[in-house]
Structures are given as structure tokens and as C-alpha cells.
Design a protein around this motif. Structure first.
Motif, PDB file in Angstrom:
ATOM      1  N   VAL A   1       0.853  -1.190   0.000  1.00 50.73           N
ATOM      2  CA  VAL A   1       0.000   0.000   0.000  1.00 50.73           C
ATOM      3  C   VAL A   1       0.890   1.242   0.000  1.00 50.73           C
ATOM      4  O   VAL A   1       1.766   1.411   0.848  1.00 50.73           O
ATOM      5  CB  VAL A   1      -0.931   0.014   1.231  1.00 50.73           C
ATOM      6  N   GLY A   2       0.679   2.111  -0.967  1.00 52.59           N
ATOM      7  CA  GLY A   2       1.488   3.319  -1.066  1.00 52.59           C
ATOM      8  C   GLY A   2       2.771   3.134  -1.836  1.00 52.59           C
ATOM      9  O   GLY A   2       3.484   4.101  -2.095  1.00 52.59           O
ATOM     10  N   ARG A   3       3.093   1.858  -2.192  1.00 51.96           N
ATOM     11  CA  ARG A   3       4.315   1.601  -2.946  1.00 51.96           C
ATOM     12  C   ARG A   3       3.980   1.051  -4.334  1.00 51.96           C
ATOM     13  O   ARG A   3       4.308   1.650  -5.341  1.00 51.96           O
ATOM     14  CB  ARG A   3       5.214   0.611  -2.207  1.00 51.96           C
ATOM     15  N   LEU A   4       3.374  -0.117  -4.350  1.00 55.58           N
ATOM     16  CA  LEU A   4       3.108  -0.796  -5.630  1.00 55.58           C
ATOM     17  C   LEU A   4       1.637  -0.726  -5.993  1.00 55.58           C
ATOM     18  O   LEU A   4       1.268  -0.409  -7.094  1.00 55.58           O
ATOM     19  CB  LEU A   4       3.561  -2.265  -5.540  1.00 55.58           C
ATOM     20  N   ARG A   5       0.795  -1.097  -5.040  1.00 49.77           N
ATOM     21  CA  ARG A   5      -0.647  -1.122  -5.151  1.00 49.77           C
ATOM     22  C   ARG A   5      -1.151  -2.166  -6.152  1.00 49.77           C
ATOM     23  O   ARG A   5      -0.708  -2.243  -7.285  1.00 49.77           O
ATOM     24  CB  ARG A   5      -1.228   0.243  -5.558  1.00 49.77           C
TER      25      ARG A   5
ATOM     26  N   ASP B   1      -5.320  -4.682  -2.094  1.00 51.11           N
ATOM     27  CA  ASP B   1      -4.211  -4.923  -1.166  1.00 51.11           C
ATOM     28  C   ASP B   1      -4.493  -4.349   0.220  1.00 51.11           C
ATOM     29  O   ASP B   1      -4.218  -4.987   1.244  1.00 51.11           O
ATOM     30  CB  ASP B   1      -2.887  -4.393  -1.729  1.00 51.11           C
ATOM     31  N   ARG B   2      -5.066  -3.125   0.288  1.00 42.58           N
ATOM     32  CA  ARG B   2      -5.364  -2.518   1.578  1.00 42.58           C
ATOM     33  C   ARG B   2      -6.384  -3.355   2.354  1.00 42.58           C
ATOM     34  O   ARG B   2      -6.240  -3.612   3.559  1.00 42.58           O
ATOM     35  CB  ARG B   2      -5.904  -1.107   1.377  1.00 42.58           C
ATOM     36  N   ALA B   3      -7.424  -3.809   1.648  1.00 40.45           N
ATOM     37  CA  ALA B   3      -8.476  -4.583   2.316  1.00 40.45           C
ATOM     38  C   ALA B   3      -7.954  -5.919   2.817  1.00 40.45           C
ATOM     39  O   ALA B   3      -8.246  -6.341   3.942  1.00 40.45           O
ATOM     40  CB  ALA B   3      -9.647  -4.800   1.355  1.00 40.45           C
ATOM     41  N   PHE B   4      -7.161  -6.607   1.993  1.00 44.54           N
ATOM     42  CA  PHE B   4      -6.632  -7.909   2.427  1.00 44.54           C
ATOM     43  C   PHE B   4      -5.612  -7.744   3.554  1.00 44.54           C
ATOM     44  O   PHE B   4      -5.488  -8.624   4.414  1.00 44.54           O
ATOM     45  CB  PHE B   4      -6.025  -8.653   1.242  1.00 44.54           C
ATOM     46  N   ALA B   5      -4.886  -6.622   3.554  1.00 40.08           N
ATOM     47  CA  ALA B   5      -3.990  -6.350   4.674  1.00 40.08           C
ATOM     48  C   ALA B   5      -4.798  -6.192   5.957  1.00 40.08           C
ATOM     49  O   ALA B   5      -4.432  -6.742   7.010  1.00 40.08           O
ATOM     50  CB  ALA B   5      -3.184  -5.081   4.397  1.00 40.08           C
ATOM     51  N   ALA B   6      -5.923  -5.475   5.884  1.00 44.17           N
ATOM     52  CA  ALA B   6      -6.762  -5.268   7.065  1.00 44.17           C
ATOM     53  C   ALA B   6      -7.363  -6.578   7.548  1.00 44.17           C
ATOM     54  O   ALA B   6      -7.402  -6.857   8.757  1.00 44.17           O
ATOM     55  CB  ALA B   6      -7.866  -4.261   6.740  1.00 44.17           C
ATOM     56  N   VAL B   7      -7.828  -7.404   6.616  1.00 42.87           N
ATOM     57  CA  VAL B   7      -8.407  -8.691   6.990  1.00 42.87           C
ATOM     58  C   VAL B   7      -7.370  -9.553   7.709  1.00 42.87           C
ATOM     59  O   VAL B   7      -7.649 -10.169   8.752  1.00 42.87           O
ATOM     60  CB  VAL B   7      -8.940  -9.426   5.742  1.00 42.87           C
ATOM     61  N   GLY B   8      -6.157  -9.586   7.181  1.00 43.66           N
ATOM     62  CA  GLY B   8      -5.114 -10.388   7.807  1.00 43.66           C
ATOM     63  C   GLY B   8      -4.717  -9.853   9.173  1.00 43.66           C
ATOM     64  O   GLY B   8      -4.480 -10.626  10.112  1.00 43.66           O
ATOM     65  N   LEU B   9      -4.663  -8.525   9.307  1.00 47.22           N
ATOM     66  CA  LEU B   9      -4.301  -7.941  10.602  1.00 47.22           C
ATOM     67  C   LEU B   9      -5.372  -8.234  11.654  1.00 47.22           C
ATOM     68  O   LEU B   9      -5.050  -8.565  12.805  1.00 47.22           O
ATOM     69  CB  LEU B   9      -4.111  -6.429  10.446  1.00 47.22           C
ATOM     70  N   ILE B  10      -6.641  -8.136  11.269  1.00 47.39           N
ATOM     71  CA  ILE B  10      -7.709  -8.476  12.216  1.00 47.39           C
ATOM     72  C   ILE B  10      -7.626  -9.952  12.577  1.00 47.39           C
ATOM     73  O   ILE B  10      -7.766 -10.336  13.748  1.00 47.39           O
ATOM     74  CB  ILE B  10      -9.087  -8.134  11.619  1.00 47.39           C
ATOM     75  N   GLY B  11      -7.370 -10.793  11.575  1.00 50.76           N
ATOM     76  CA  GLY B  11      -7.246 -12.221  11.824  1.00 50.76           C
ATOM     77  C   GLY B  11      -6.109 -12.546  12.781  1.00 50.76           C
ATOM     78  O   GLY B  11      -6.163 -13.546  13.510  1.00 50.76           O
ATOM     79  N   ALA B  12      -5.079 -11.695  12.795  1.00 46.17           N
ATOM     80  CA  ALA B  12      -3.940 -11.898  13.694  1.00 46.17           C
ATOM     81  C   ALA B  12      -4.119 -11.181  15.029  1.00 46.17           C
ATOM     82  O   ALA B  12      -3.199 -11.170  15.847  1.00 46.17           O
ATOM     83  CB  ALA B  12      -2.651 -11.418  13.019  1.00 46.17           C
ATOM     84  N   GLY B  13      -5.278 -10.553  15.223  1.00 46.37           N
ATOM     85  CA  GLY B  13      -5.557  -9.894  16.500  1.00 46.37           C
ATOM     86  C   GLY B  13      -5.110  -8.451  16.574  1.00 46.37           C
ATOM     87  O   GLY B  13      -5.068  -7.867  17.670  1.00 46.37           O
TER      88      GLY B  13
END
Length: 817
Positions: free
Chosen positions: A396-400, A404-416
Motif C-alpha cells: 500500500v502506497g508503494r506498488l498497489r 491490497d489494503r483490504a486484504f492487509a486489514a483482513v489479515g491484521l484483524i485475523g492476527a488480532g
């Protein structure tokens, strides 16, 4: 001489070969004119020979085109009339008009000169020769199996000549065209002339039979190509769709010099590339050939494009095509990201991650965003969700790349890491236009967040919409997880099993998430019969394939759940090693709590729960960081309660029951589990209330936990001292398992047979059927394990059972299990 007023012979009354043979055989001296039309190889010559034999046997002379002056003395039979000149055709037309004429003329459908058309008009409606059906081929083959007959029919199109060639040279049952049969096509190709033969070659290497394309490809005039196509059709080399029959294509490829095929292929590839059309069928046959290893710009471009075309339907082929592109001169860096994607889709996750890492760190490589997408998807598939999320966030902010932003958020929530995810989601800049994929990813992130901080109904609705929005993308997607899979997980955690079924059915049907997520969807679908206690259906849904860590954890938990529900302690013990390996390979995240909970119960039954304790501690820490969201926490807590029930740890059970009570408000399943938890506590204490147990069991069933409801009713039946309540609870358990109630007469007979056993023996039998060991049964009944063994021996003797399996089956019948 003018015969216009003279009566003409009658035309053929039957348009079939059998009718013509019958007419000649019935009266060989009768006047008869007929035409026989059929493409090359359809049996015109054979039919004429049969008719000639019939005439001669009847004493009628048979003449050909070289003896037309004697036509009045017998029958004139002419083959290949399409090859005759105008003079001979004119003479035949004159004969056809004579009274008493006996004239039979065979010809191909085209090309048709004007003189032949006039003759056909005098001959009337022709006998049309057709291809052989499977039954006719089987009658000729005699020895062949139906599958082989079907293969032969498909290869030859049922053309009699081609069928005969294969039957005369093939090995019985071998689905491979004999080289001797193919070599016999040389004469057929030679008859087409140079233009016709070149057209066949072009069609064999993949050109569509369109006159303009073939004219440009072969540098011929459209008229020449049109005439050549007519000759090819008349020669019986193509089917009704003008596509070469498989046997004709194989023969052309075998008999045409390699240099000519390559020249035509290269030119055809150039045309298809210029048009933006598919080149996959053209260059796939070149794989493995020496020419594919030589630097060649046209072939390099073609292999590269064909590799892209094959990515979804044939990923293993795509990898070979992209490698061939590099061999033909394509710079390796320009296709590295696509090679990584092909490896991922083909299931070679190690190679995909290796290539993707190279793409990410090399600034000279294009398609870097695709490399990140591949790496993030593979990491999630291998059970490293937090690492996948960090990689998505880095882009996010580099390649896009879309989502990517949404899947990053999903993974972060999944990791607590809810705070990190919310901070990321507060940013508004998106990657590219609002496509279906970006919209689905955004709703996925919103739905996962809602499942943690909001209501189950809103979260599930949002996730189902995300799954629906991603369906058009189908197999083209390459993502860490699919909206359909996450929606199914949320639905499983809140008991919405109809939503699970419909969402996964659509995902499997559309190929949502691509091949990388195919097994994930299938495994999640296997949880539905597992929850119902239908272990046969659950086992049938397990894929037989090499699975990555995330899928392997799901599959192992399902296998353990099946063994537990079947009371198969040997299978449960066998799953132990696989379970420990699968859990060790997979980091604990929000989306693997379901299999983790199933394994908690399995380890309790094996009295081997120590190894899973650290992972449970990680799970609890993760849920604590998220504020213990009821939707995700309640199911794991319920499973821990079930493990405490198995171990008869009353203090632990009370703790988990209290936790469930605090989450009862969130959704109907949480409420049913909380109510059932209180009932379990009373059952463990020996306080069985039939009405209360039935109500709790039916509520679990209604909320989606059918097997758990049946187990509660069954265990309540075992632990009650009231015989009538026991029978009623056992019938309730049967009903919740989907079994019909036993007829009254059967129950009466069972009751009479169980009178053979003492009350103590019945208690022992019930506990043994419930899966308890002799030691556990003894502890429950305050007797020794040796006494339990003695009771079982006496029961076995009274019921006349030869072994333990017979005994258990008999007890299940008698006690209503």
C-alpha cells in the motif's frame, strides 16, 4: 434423338442404400436410374460393387463409362462422376432419359460442374450415404469394448473408410491411432491438389477454416481456398462443423514435412498475435520440440501469450509455455511474476514463493505488484496470515494492486491487530478503478471488522454481498482468502448453515478465488455434514490431494471430528500425529479457531491435551486483544466446555459455562450454547431433567449443532436413573440424528430382550457404547475396571455374541443407539 415424349424410368423409391440394393435384387431387369451421393470414404465404391455383383448374378451385363455404347444391353454403373468430363456426362444424361435404362451414378457432394448438376437433375433424389453409428461400428469390430467403440467413433467421425483402416491395423482396445492407418491418408491428401493439401495442413496446426484467414495465411486467392474447402468437405476429411476429423488431423501432422508445418504455424501465429486472438492451441504442440529451444521472436511472443491464456485452465501447461518463451528469447525478468503466479495456481507453493520473492526484491522486474499478490496469497495459504497481511500492507502506497489494503486489514484483524487494521482502513486512496474485485475486498474487510466489533447479522450480510460481488471474477482471482470462505466461517460460527451451503455452492461452481482456494471451499463445505453427525458424507467431501498448511489443518480437524463422532478411537489416535504437525505448521489466527476447537475435543478424548494447550493459550490471547468478540469466542469456548465434559472436569466446565452465559445475547447459536452449558453442568452433577435436556438438545439442533444436541440428549439418557426418561431421551437423540423413531412394537420387543440384562449391566453397556473405557466406566459407577470387564463378558455370553464388534452392534440395537 429426342426422347422428350417417351416414358422415363421410375426414380428410386427409397433414399437409402438398403432400398437401392433391395430394388436391384427384386428385379435386376427392371428400368432404374439412381444417383448415389457421398463424401470420400463413405462407401460409394463398395455399394456399386455390391450392385454390380447382384446384376451379374442375375445374368445382367454391367458396363462402365468406357462401354456406354452398349448401355441398352445391360446396366451402367458409374463411380466418381464428379471427375468425368462434359462429353461423358452428356452421354450419361442421354442414357438416363432412355426408356428401360438401368443407370446408377455415384458422385461426391462437390465441387459440382454444370454438366454433372444437369445429370443429377435427371437422376432425381439421390441415395445419401451416411456415417456409421456406434452400433454399426460395434458390429464390424465385434471384439471391442463400448468405450473403445466410442473412442473410434470420435476419432473417425464414423466415416466407413477410416473405421476400416483403424480396425484393420489397431491393437484391440488400444486408444491410439495406428501409424499404418494414418499413412493411408497420403492418397486422400494427394487428391486434394496443392491448395487443398496446404489448407488441410493449416487447419491441422490450428487455423479456423475461414476462406479469408486461409487465403492470407497461405497466400492463395479466396477463390482457390473456396474450391479447396469444397474438395476437403467432399473428401470426407471434416465433420459437420468443418473441423478436421481427429484422424485426418493426425494424418496431416504425420505426413506433412516438419518445415512446412513450422512455416504455416509461424505465419498463423503472426496473424493471431496481430489480431489479439488465441495462440494457445497453435503453440502447445511445439512444446518439447527442438524448435522451441531456439531463439525466435515470433515464437517467444506466442509462448508468452499462450502461457497467459493457460494460467487458469491449465496452470502446469502455463509454466511450461512461459519457460519455453524464455528459451525462445523472452527476457526471464519480464515473465518472472507470471511464472510465480503459474506456480501458485498449479499448487507448487514453494516455487511460487521463491519466484515471487525474487520479483519483489529486484527493481528491474516488471509486474512487481503481481509478485506481492502471489507471495501474500501463498503465505496465507501456508498458514502465515500475519506475514501475508504485512506484505499486503507494505505494498500500500508503494506498488498497489486491487484489494491490497483490504486484504492487509483482513489479515491484521485475523492476527488480532484490530487497531492496526482500522488505521489502515481509515486511508481513502484506492488502487485503481472501483472494479468488482476492489469492491468485494472492501466489503470483505468491512464484514470481518463488523464480525469483531458489531453484530453477527450485519457482518454476515456484508460478507455474503462480498462473496456475490467476487463471483464474476471467478477463477481469475489470486487472493489470500476468498470472501466466500470468510463468509462461510462466520456463518458456521453463528449457526447459519443454509448461508454456508449456498455461499460455498456458488463459490465452488464459479471457481471463486481460483484453483488456489478450491480445496478450501470444499473443506469448509465438509463441516456441514460433520455438524450434523453425518460422518459418511463428511468423509466423502474430503479431497484426496496434497494440501498446503491451511487446508491440511482443516482436513485433519475434520478427520479427527469424524473419528470422534464414530467413536473410533483407533482412527482418532492415528490422526493425533497429523494434527500435531498441522497445528505446528499453522500460526494461530481468527480463521482457524474452528478446526482448533475440534482438535481440543479430540485431544480430550485421547487424554493427550497437553500438547495443544500452548496453542489454546495463543488463541485466548488473540481473542483478548480483539476484546473477546462473542461471534468468534463462543464456539471455541463451547468446544473447551465439551472437552471438560469428556474429562469430567467440573470446575473447568463451570468456568466455560459462565463465559458462554456472558455471550448469550450476541446471536441465537451463542444463546443455545449458553443454555446447553448450564444443562451440561447439571447432567455432570447427576441432575437430569428430561424436559430441560430435550429442550436444550433441540435448541442446539435448531441453532446448527445437530450432533452436539444429539450427544447432549444421549449423555443425559445414560446418566439418568429414570428408565422412562432414559428411553425418551434416547428417542430424542435418534430424532436429532435424523433417524426415524422406533415403532412401538419394536421398542416393546427390545425392552423384553433387555430384561435379559440386570440394571447394572444395562448401565455398564450404556457407558461402553458412549465410548468410555473400562476404567472410566468403573470410576463412574464406583466399581473396578476388572468388574466392568466381568460384566461385559457376561453380557456377551447372554446375548450370544462371538466378538466385541458383534456385542457392540447388538447393544446398539437393544439400547436404541
Amino acid at each position: 434423338m429426342n426422347h422428350s415424349t417417351t416414358p422415363r424410368p421410375a426414380p428410386m423409391p427409397d433414399g437409402h442404400a438398403a432400398g437401392l440394393r433391395s430394388a436391384v435384387a427384386a428385379d435386376p431387369t427392371a428400368s432404374l436410374v439412381a444417383g448415389i451421393q457421398g463424401a470420400g470414404g463413405y462407401g460409394k465404391t463398395v455399394l456399386l460393387e455390391q450392385l454390380a455383383r447382384t446384376y451379374r448374378d442375375a445374368g445382367v451385363a454391367v458396363f462402365g463409362t468406357n462401354e456406354l455404347a452398349r448401355a441398352d444391353e445391360g446396366a451402367v454403373l458409374v463411380d466418381d462422376a464428379h471427375r468425368l468430363g462434359e462429353t461423358v456426362l452428356g452421354e450419361l444424361r442421354e442414357i438416363a432419359r432412355r426408356p428401360g435404362a438401368r443407370l446408377i451414378v455415384a458422385y461426391r457432394p462437390g465441387p459440382r460442374p454444370a454438366a454433372l448438376a444437369e445429370l443429377i437433375g435427371d437422376l432425381g433424389a439421390p441415395v445419401l450415404l451416411a456415417a456409421l453409428g456406434r452400433e454399426e461400428i460395434a458390429a464390424q469390430a465385434g471384439w471391442a469394448a463400448p468405450d473403445w467403440i466410442g473412442w473410434l467413433h470420435a476419432q473417425t467421425g464414423g466415416v466407413p473408410r477410416y473405421v476400416s483402416r483403424v480396425l484393420a491395423t489397431a491393437e484391440p482396445g488400444t486408444a491410439e491411432l495406428p501409424s499404418r492407418a494414418l499413412d493411408q491418408f497420403q492418397h486422400d491428401l494427394d487428391q486434394l491438389g496443392e491448395a487443398g493439401s496446404e489448407c488441410v495442413t493449416a487447419m491441422a496446426v490450428g487455423a479456423t477454416p475461414h476462406p479469408d484467414l486461409l487465403a492470407a495465411l497461405l497466400e492463395l486467392t479466396p477463390e482457390a481456398v473456396g474450391s479447396a474447402l469444397l474438395a476437403i468437405r467432399a473428401g470426407g476429411l471434416v465433420g459437420a462443423d468443418d473441423v478436421l476429423l481427429p484422424i485426418a488431423r493426425a494424418a496431416s501432422l504425420r505426413l506433412t514435412p516438419w518445415e512446412l508445418r513450422l512455416r504455416v504455424t509461424r505465419r498463423l501465429v503472426e496473424i493471431q498475435l496481430a489480431r489479439g486472438s488465441s495462440v494457445l492451441p497453435l503453440v502447445s504442440p511445439l512444446l518439447g520440440a527442438d524448435i522451441a529451444l531456439l531463439p525466435e521472436s515470433t515464437l517467444a511472443a506466442a509462448f508468452e501469450k499462450a502461457g497467459e491464456e493457460a494460467l487458469q485452465s491449465a496452470p502446469h501447461l502455463a509454466r511450461r509455455l512461459l519457460a519455453a518463451a524464455v528459451s525462445a528469447g523472452t527476457p526471464p525478468a519480464s515473465v518472472a511474476a507470471r511464472q510465480a503466479r503459474a506456480a501458485a495456481v498449479a499448487g507448487d507453493l514453494d516455487e511460487a514463493l521463491r519466484l515471487a520473492d525474487q520479483v519483489i526484491v529486484d527493481d528491474s522486474v516488471p509486474d512487481k505488484e503481481l509478485g506481492v499478490q502471489v507471495a501474500a496469497s501463498v503465505l496465507a495459504h501456508r498458514g502465515l496470515l500475519e506475514r501475508s497481511a504485512e506484505l499486503c500492507g507494505w505494498s500500500v502506497g508503494r506498488l498497489r494492486w486491487p484489494g491490497d489494503r483490504a486484504f492487509a486489514a483482513v489479515g491484521l484483524i485475523g492476527a488480532g491487530r484490530l487497531g492496526d487494521a482500522e488505521e489502515l482502513l481509515r486511508s481513502t486512496d484506492d488502487a485503481g478503478p472501483p472494479t468488482s474485485m476492489t469492491g468485494a475486498a472492501a466489503q470483505l474487510a468491512a464484514g470481518v471488522r463488523e464480525s469483531v466489533v458489531g453484530s453477527a447479522a450485519t457482518a454476515l450480510s456484508t460478507l455474503v454481498r462480498a462473496a456475490s460481488l467476487s463471483e464474476p471474477v471467478g477463477r481469475g482471482a489470486l487472493v489470500p482468502d476468498s470472501p466466500a470462505a470468510v463468509a462461510a466461517l462466520v456463518a458456521l460460527h453463528c449457526g447459519e448453515l443454509d448461508v454456508v451451503q449456498s455461499t460455498l455452492d456458488k463459490a465452488i461452481g464459479s471457481g471463486s478465488g481460483g484453483p488456489l482456494l478450491h480445496y478450501r471451499h470444499r473443506l469448509l463445505a465438509a463441516w456441514l455434514p460433520l455438524l450434523r453427525g453425518d460422518t459418511v458424507a463428511a468423509r466423502a467431501k474430503l479431497p484426496v490431494a496434497e494440501l498446503a498448511a491451511r487446508d491440511r489443518l482443516l482436513a485433519t480437524a475434520i478427520e479427527a471430528g469424524i473419528a470422534s463422532r464414530d467413536n473410533d478411537m483407533a482412527a482418532l489416535a492415528a490422526a493425533r500425529g497429523q494434527a500435531r504437525q498441522a497445528v505446528a505448521e499453522h500460526s494461530v489466527d481468527l480463521f482457524n479457531l474452528l478446526p482448533l476447537g475440534e482438535l481440543v475435543v479430540a485431544t480430550a478424548r485421547l487424554r493427550d491435551q497437553d500438547w495443544i494447550a500452548p496453542y489454546l493459550a495463543e488463541a485466548r490471547a488473540l481473542l483478548d486483544r480483539l476484546g473477546n468478540p462473542p461471534l468468534w469466542t463462543s464456539m471455541l469456548t463451547w468446544k473447551r466446555l465439551q472437552a471438560a465434559v469428556v474429562l469430567e472436569e467440573l470446575d473447568e466446565a463451570q468456568q466455560f459455562a459462565g463465559e458462554l452465559g456472558g455471550m448469550a445475547h450476541h446471536n441465537p447459536l451463542a444463546a443455545a450454547m449458553a443454555d446447553a452449558a448450564g444443562v451440561w453442568l447439571r447432567i455432570l452433577a447427576g441432575q437430569v431433567d428430561q424436559d430441560e435436556a430435550e429442550r436444550a438438545a433441540r435448541a442446539l439442533h435448531a441453532a446448527g449443532l445437530a450432533w452436539d444436541g444429539a450427544r447432549l440428549a444421549g449423555q443425559a439418557a445414560i446418566r439418568t436413573a429414570d428408565r422412562r426418561a432414559m428411553l425418551a431421551l434416547l428417542e430424542c437423540a435418534r430424532a436429532l440424528q435424523g433417524k426415524p423413531p422406533r415403532p412401538r412394537a419394536v421398542r416393546g420387543a427390545m425392552s423384553a430382550e433387555t430384561d435379559l440384562l440386570s440394571e447394572r449391566e444395562k448401565e455398564v453397556a450404556e457407558l461402553v457404547l458412549a465410548g468410555l473405557t473400562y476404567k472410566q466406566v468403573g470410576k463412574r459407577l464406583f466399581i473396578s475396571a476388572k468388574t466392568v470387564e466381568h460384566h461385559i463378558s457376561r453380557i456377551k455370553q447372554r446375548l450370544g455374541c462371538a466378538n466385541r464388534e458383534d456385542l457392540l452392534n447388538r447393544l446398539r440395537e437393544l439400547l436404541g443407539h
